[in-house]
Design a protein around this motif. Structure first.
Motif, PDB file in Angstrom:
ATOM      1  N   ILE A 199       0.850  -1.186   0.000  1.00 59.59           N
ATOM      2  CA  ILE A 199       0.000   0.000   0.000  1.00 59.59           C
ATOM      3  C   ILE A 199       0.887   1.237   0.000  1.00 59.59           C
ATOM      4  CG2 ILE A 199      -1.788   1.263   1.271  1.00 59.59           C
ATOM      5  CD1 ILE A 199      -2.577  -1.387   2.571  1.00 59.59           C
ATOM      6  N   ARG A 200       0.501   2.258  -0.758  1.00 64.37           N
ATOM      7  CA  ARG A 200       1.296   3.490  -0.807  1.00 64.37           C
ATOM      8  C   ARG A 200       0.605   4.645  -0.082  1.00 64.37           C
ATOM      9  NH1 ARG A 200       5.248   2.983  -4.631  1.00 64.37           N
ATOM     10  NH2 ARG A 200       6.306   4.470  -3.257  1.00 64.37           N
ATOM     11  N   ASN A 201      -0.648   4.475   0.308  1.00 60.99           N
ATOM     12  CA  ASN A 201      -1.396   5.536   0.969  1.00 60.99           C
ATOM     13  C   ASN A 201      -1.106   5.518   2.465  1.00 60.99           C
ATOM     14  OD1 ASN A 201      -3.835   6.642   2.467  1.00 60.99           O
ATOM     15  ND2 ASN A 201      -4.389   7.205   0.379  1.00 60.99           N
ATOM     16  N   LEU A 202      -0.530   6.606   2.995  1.00 56.80           N
ATOM     17  CA  LEU A 202      -0.136   6.635   4.402  1.00 56.80           C
ATOM     18  C   LEU A 202      -1.322   6.471   5.338  1.00 56.80           C
ATOM     19  CD1 LEU A 202       2.597   9.406   4.734  1.00 56.80           C
ATOM     20  CD2 LEU A 202       2.875   6.947   4.402  1.00 56.80           C
ATOM     21  N   SER A 203      -2.446   7.057   4.995  1.00 57.05           N
ATOM     22  CA  SER A 203      -3.617   6.953   5.855  1.00 57.05           C
ATOM     23  C   SER A 203      -4.061   5.500   5.996  1.00 57.05           C
ATOM     24  CB  SER A 203      -4.764   7.802   5.298  1.00 57.05           C
ATOM     25  OG  SER A 203      -5.910   7.696   6.105  1.00 57.05           O
ATOM     26  N   ARG A 204      -4.115   4.786   4.877  1.00 56.02           N
ATOM     27  CA  ARG A 204      -4.511   3.377   4.934  1.00 56.02           C
ATOM     28  C   ARG A 204      -3.473   2.541   5.686  1.00 56.02           C
ATOM     29  NH1 ARG A 204      -6.634   2.542  -1.330  1.00 56.02           N
ATOM     30  NH2 ARG A 204      -8.464   3.901  -1.146  1.00 56.02           N
ATOM     31  N   LEU A 205      -2.217   2.827   5.462  1.00 54.31           N
ATOM     32  CA  LEU A 205      -1.164   2.091   6.174  1.00 54.31           C
ATOM     33  C   LEU A 205      -1.287   2.286   7.677  1.00 54.31           C
ATOM     34  CD1 LEU A 205       1.932   2.821   3.908  1.00 54.31           C
ATOM     35  CD2 LEU A 205       0.987   0.560   4.389  1.00 54.31           C
ATOM     36  N   LEU A 206      -1.564   3.505   8.106  1.00 53.68           N
ATOM     37  CA  LEU A 206      -1.695   3.780   9.540  1.00 53.68           C
ATOM     38  C   LEU A 206      -2.906   3.076  10.126  1.00 53.68           C
ATOM     39  CD1 LEU A 206      -0.738   7.552   9.478  1.00 53.68           C
ATOM     40  CD2 LEU A 206       0.521   5.748  10.667  1.00 53.68           C
ATOM     41  N   HIS A 207      -3.972   2.951   9.353  1.00 50.96           N
ATOM     42  CA  HIS A 207      -5.141   2.222   9.834  1.00 50.96           C
ATOM     43  C   HIS A 207      -4.859   0.716   9.904  1.00 50.96           C
ATOM     44  CE1 HIS A 207      -7.566   5.913   9.261  1.00 50.96           C
ATOM     45  NE2 HIS A 207      -8.305   5.360  10.194  1.00 50.96           N
ATOM     46  N   CYS A 209      -1.963  -0.432  10.806  1.00 50.53           N
ATOM     47  CA  CYS A 209      -1.216  -0.504  12.061  1.00 50.53           C
ATOM     48  C   CYS A 209      -2.138  -0.534  13.273  1.00 50.53           C
ATOM     49  CB  CYS A 209      -0.271   0.690  12.196  1.00 50.53           C
ATOM     50  SG  CYS A 209       1.126   0.694  11.063  1.00 50.53           S
ATOM     51  N   ALA A 210      -3.290   0.105  13.157  1.00 52.59           N
ATOM     52  CA  ALA A 210      -4.187   0.225  14.309  1.00 52.59           C
ATOM     53  C   ALA A 210      -4.691  -1.115  14.800  1.00 52.59           C
ATOM     54  CB  ALA A 210      -5.370   1.126  13.961  1.00 52.59           C
ATOM     55  N   CYS A 211      -4.592  -2.163  13.991  1.00 52.80           N
ATOM     56  CA  CYS A 211      -5.073  -3.472  14.457  1.00 52.80           C
ATOM     57  C   CYS A 211      -4.072  -4.147  15.386  1.00 52.80           C
ATOM     58  CB  CYS A 211      -5.434  -4.380  13.283  1.00 52.80           C
ATOM     59  SG  CYS A 211      -4.056  -5.186  12.477  1.00 52.80           S
ATOM     60  N   PHE A 212      -2.844  -3.593  15.523  1.00 53.87           N
ATOM     61  CA  PHE A 212      -1.903  -4.156  16.501  1.00 53.87           C
ATOM     62  C   PHE A 212      -1.399  -3.118  17.497  1.00 53.87           C
ATOM     63  CE2 PHE A 212       0.658  -3.334  12.607  1.00 53.87           C
ATOM     64  CZ  PHE A 212       1.582  -2.420  13.098  1.00 53.87           C
ATOM     65  N   SER A 213      -1.527  -1.821  17.192  1.00 54.70           N
ATOM     66  CA  SER A 213      -1.133  -0.784  18.140  1.00 54.70           C
ATOM     67  C   SER A 213      -1.824   0.529  17.779  1.00 54.70           C
ATOM     68  CB  SER A 213       0.380  -0.570  18.133  1.00 54.70           C
ATOM     69  OG  SER A 213       0.729   0.584  18.908  1.00 54.70           O
ATOM     70  N   PRO A 214      -2.378   1.245  18.753  1.00 55.83           N
ATOM     71  CA  PRO A 214      -2.999   2.529  18.445  1.00 55.83           C
ATOM     72  C   PRO A 214      -1.993   3.654  18.228  1.00 55.83           C
ATOM     73  CG  PRO A 214      -3.123   2.108  20.799  1.00 55.83           C
ATOM     74  CD  PRO A 214      -2.527   0.864  20.172  1.00 55.83           C
ATOM     75  N   GLN A 215      -0.752   3.452  18.634  1.00 53.67           N
ATOM     76  CA  GLN A 215       0.198   4.562  18.691  1.00 53.67           C
ATOM     77  C   GLN A 215       0.575   5.168  17.335  1.00 53.67           C
ATOM     78  OE1 GLN A 215       3.375   4.311  21.765  1.00 53.67           O
ATOM     79  NE2 GLN A 215       2.494   2.304  22.236  1.00 53.67           N
ATOM     80  N   PRO A 216       0.842   4.360  16.282  1.00 57.84           N
ATOM     81  CA  PRO A 216       1.199   4.999  14.994  1.00 57.84           C
ATOM     82  C   PRO A 216       0.110   5.915  14.463  1.00 57.84           C
ATOM     83  CG  PRO A 216       1.853   2.689  15.004  1.00 57.84           C
ATOM     84  CD  PRO A 216       1.031   2.886  16.236  1.00 57.84           C
ATOM     85  N   LEU A 217      -1.145   5.450  14.486  1.00 56.83           N
ATOM     86  CA  LEU A 217      -2.241   6.281  13.994  1.00 56.83           C
ATOM     87  C   LEU A 217      -2.433   7.517  14.868  1.00 56.83           C
ATOM     88  CD1 LEU A 217      -4.590   6.711  12.020  1.00 56.83           C
ATOM     89  CD2 LEU A 217      -6.003   5.277  13.505  1.00 56.83           C
ATOM     90  N   LEU A 218      -2.377   7.332  16.181  1.00 55.00           N
ATOM     91  CA  LEU A 218      -2.556   8.460  17.088  1.00 55.00           C
ATOM     92  C   LEU A 218      -1.451   9.500  16.932  1.00 55.00           C
ATOM     93  CD1 LEU A 218      -3.734   6.707  20.386  1.00 55.00           C
ATOM     94  CD2 LEU A 218      -5.089   8.160  18.866  1.00 55.00           C
TER      95      LEU A 218
END
Length: 295
Positions: A199-207, A209-218
């Motif tokens: 995936i190249r979209n940062l927003s989607r990549l951060l979401h 990440c949210a399935c294993f840690s909230p910190q990157p998205l936050l």
């Protein structure tokens, strides 16, 4: 904002069922697996309104198709447009690729097939049998090596971005900082999920990440300024390839630099913590086996 991760069971089953119907009717998949639900709760107090409590539900799916065409971006864009009241993050792969990865004990695919919930099976198809997960020790070695590579790439892009900003070419600097962020997130996803994301979209990549840690998205969404910087970084990446100029909307390049520099520190800390936890678990298993042998 508080973010809570659940493996399964989104609260609004009607919205969830709607998503599945949309996917089945439009793309005719063989299988759909549900492997995580993330609930983000927002609390707002204002003199202009009563206390506002809202919750956003994000479900994470793996959809498996019979063909070999790369459909992930198409499927994600479609569900983004048509799913109402619920957010969906979806990985899409052909059955041939999935079987190849299952037979080689890929961490992501074996985890989803063995532990996720199979929520759709095409008529006439049979569910995958349980598959052997990767050897923990070998997988940890792969994760460390892959993170080291991604982290070094990220630091190289960060350094180049800093140099560009120092030289007054802020647009190029922000483009490079996008690359640094992408490298770090892709590395995180492999360390925690065993998944090689393209995936190249940062927003989607951060979401993801949210399935294993909230910190990157936050890190990128906990403040309005940070959200604006993330949005502009994504725009910089999309436009820099085709346009000579684009606006940073009054933001300094050094704001982007600080945000990304701190994110790399966060990502590296999360990975080191993960490596330490996994190594301790491996050592405990080895010690238990040694004690059994001695008995």
């Amino acid at each position: 904002m508080k973010v809570k991760t659940k493996k399964l069971k989104p609260k609004n089953h009607l919205l969830f069922d709607q998503v599945i119907r949309l996917l089945v009717n439009e793309f005719s998949p063989m299988y759909i697996y549900h492997y995580a639900t993330v609930e983000a709760k927002y609390h707002a107090r204002s003199i202009f309104s009563d206390q506002d409590k809202r919750a956003q539900c994000t479900v994470h799916l793996l959809m498996i198709t019979s063909g070999t065409e790369c459909l992930e971006s198409k499927v994600q864009d479609y569900i983004d447009r048509h799913a109402v009241g619920i957010k969906v993050i979806i990985q899409v792969h052909g059955d041939e690729i999935v079987c190849r990865n299952l037979n080689s004990s890929n961490g992501y695919f074996t985890s989803v097939v063995n532990n996720g919930k199979l929520i759709y099976v095409e008529a006439g198809e049979f569910p995958y049998a349980p598959y052997q997960p990767p050897n923990p020790r070998k997988q940890l070695v792969r994760e460390i090596a892959r993170w080291h590579k991604r982290y070094e790439n990220a630091k190289t892009f960060l350094s180049a971005g800093r140099q560009s900003i120092d030289n007054g070419t802020e647009n190029i600097g922000v483009f490079l900082l996008h690359q640094a962020t992408e490298q770090a997130i892709v590395g995180l996803i492999y360390v925690f999920m065993g998944y090689r994301s393209d995936i190249r979209n940062l927003s989607r990549l951060l979401h993801v990440c949210a399935c294993f840690s909230p910190q990157p998205l936050l890190h990128f969404t906990s403040a309005t300024d940070h959200e604006s910087l993330l949005r502009l970084m994504i725009r910089a990446f999309n436009r820099a390839r085709y346009e000579d100029e684009f606006s940073l909307e009054g933001h300094s390049g050094y704001q982007f630099l600080e945000l990304v520099e701190n994110f790399l520190k966060l990502a590296n800390g999360l990975c080191k913590e993960s490596f330490s936890t996994k190594q301790k678990a491996i050592d405990q298993i080895a010690l238990a086996k040694k004690e059994e042998t001695n008995e």
